[in-house]
Motif scaffolding. Sequence first.
Motif, mmCIF file in Angstrom:
data_model
loop_
_atom_site.group_PDB
_atom_site.id
_atom_site.type_symbol
_atom_site.label_atom_id
_atom_site.label_comp_id
_atom_site.label_asym_id
_atom_site.label_seq_id
_atom_site.Cartn_x
_atom_site.Cartn_y
_atom_site.Cartn_z
ATOM 1 N N SER A 23 0.853 -1.197 0.000
ATOM 2 C CA SER A 23 0.000 0.000 0.000
ATOM 3 C C SER A 23 0.880 1.234 0.000
ATOM 4 C CB SER A 23 -0.906 0.000 1.239
ATOM 5 O OG SER A 23 -0.153 0.333 2.395
ATOM 6 N N ASP A 24 0.242 2.406 -0.067
ATOM 7 C CA ASP A 24 1.000 3.625 0.161
ATOM 8 C C ASP A 24 1.130 3.837 1.671
ATOM 9 O OD1 ASP A 24 -1.400 4.661 1.102
ATOM 10 O OD2 ASP A 24 -1.844 5.791 -0.710
ATOM 11 N N ARG A 25 1.668 4.967 2.071
ATOM 12 C CA ARG A 25 1.975 5.187 3.496
ATOM 13 C C ARG A 25 0.891 6.012 4.197
ATOM 14 N NH1 ARG A 25 7.851 7.505 3.849
ATOM 15 N NH2 ARG A 25 7.567 6.956 6.037
ATOM 16 N N HIS A 26 -0.330 5.911 3.725
ATOM 17 C CA HIS A 26 -1.428 6.685 4.314
ATOM 18 C C HIS A 26 -1.631 6.268 5.770
ATOM 19 C CE1 HIS A 26 -5.270 8.726 4.700
ATOM 20 N NE2 HIS A 26 -5.062 9.254 3.496
ATOM 21 N N GLU A 27 -1.785 7.258 6.627
ATOM 22 C CA GLU A 27 -1.898 6.979 8.067
ATOM 23 C C GLU A 27 -3.145 6.174 8.403
ATOM 24 O OE1 GLU A 27 0.044 7.358 10.745
ATOM 25 O OE2 GLU A 27 1.603 7.887 9.308
ATOM 26 N N SER A 28 -4.215 6.333 7.613
ATOM 27 C CA SER A 28 -5.434 5.578 7.902
ATOM 28 C C SER A 28 -5.216 4.085 7.678
ATOM 29 C CB SER A 28 -6.583 6.081 7.032
ATOM 30 O OG SER A 28 -6.269 5.952 5.656
ATOM 31 N N ILE A 29 -4.358 3.713 6.715
ATOM 32 C CA ILE A 29 -4.041 2.302 6.502
ATOM 33 C C ILE A 29 -3.223 1.774 7.670
ATOM 34 C CG2 ILE A 29 -2.910 0.648 4.971
ATOM 35 C CD1 ILE A 29 -3.478 2.488 2.653
ATOM 36 N N ARG A 30 -2.260 2.564 8.111
ATOM 37 C CA ARG A 30 -1.462 2.162 9.273
ATOM 38 C C ARG A 30 -2.355 1.932 10.490
ATOM 39 N NH1 ARG A 30 3.847 2.961 10.420
ATOM 40 N NH2 ARG A 30 4.049 4.410 8.658
ATOM 41 N N ALA A 31 -3.289 2.847 10.730
ATOM 42 C CA ALA A 31 -4.181 2.712 11.885
ATOM 43 C C ALA A 31 -5.061 1.471 11.753
ATOM 44 C CB ALA A 31 -5.044 3.967 12.020
#
Length: 254
Positions: free
Chosen positions: A195-203
């Motif tokens: 994925s990209d580094r979007h914070e919502s994906i990390r969360a």
Amino acid sequence: METISQDHSKLDSDMITDGMKPLVEFDPSIKVKSIITEVQARFNYTISYWKAWLAKQKSIANVFGRWKESYRDLLLWFLAMVQKMPGSQVQIEIRLLYNESQEVDGVRILHRVFWSFNPCIRAFKYCKPLVQVDTTHLYGKYKGCLLVSVALDENQNIVPITFAIVKDETANAWHFFLSNLQTYVVRRDGVGIISDRHESIRAAINRSGGDWKPLRAWWMFCIRHIGRNFLREFKVPHLQKLVVNIGYSRTVEE
């Protein structure tokens, strides 16, 4: 007769709609200015931007259906899909509509929906243990985001796997998408997710309870996203190429 610059009352949006329907059917994203130019060439009149815009919206509705009716038909459409292709999966969440604190009777609002076609679910069994997820914004009358996951088969063909329509790219939306992706499609361990580094994906991954973490899964960043972000930040193309090459290297020495 030379092109007349003024508009004409008889040349209304309904007449323009009939004439522009083939153009809109071929390219729904056609620019309003292109419609104005086409009307000039065909009728020798320069119509207003508003009239051209209205004609485009009417043509889209005639060809593809109206926005409200399309969303209203979603439940029926998904029901038909599951009946036609048993094994397909749909998870749809609907919310009530309130006027202040009073519920509006008989009105329901689409909150988000996840789906995967049965052929896509079966195809993943024969793909590489790798999933890439990404999102794109919807630009129709009703905004939102389309979340998509794809896989790669042994012939390097991209295989679409799952889809979702959500309101915004939030941690809750990604958690909804990723949990359904794993429940219905990614049922084996050791799968990589890019994925990209979007914070919502990390969360969302942090909320997954280990479902998207080693040894169950391996989360990686897309090197193309990193390369674009690097170039936007530092504006040095030859260094960006080196960054991308790092991502494709197979060993630390490389």
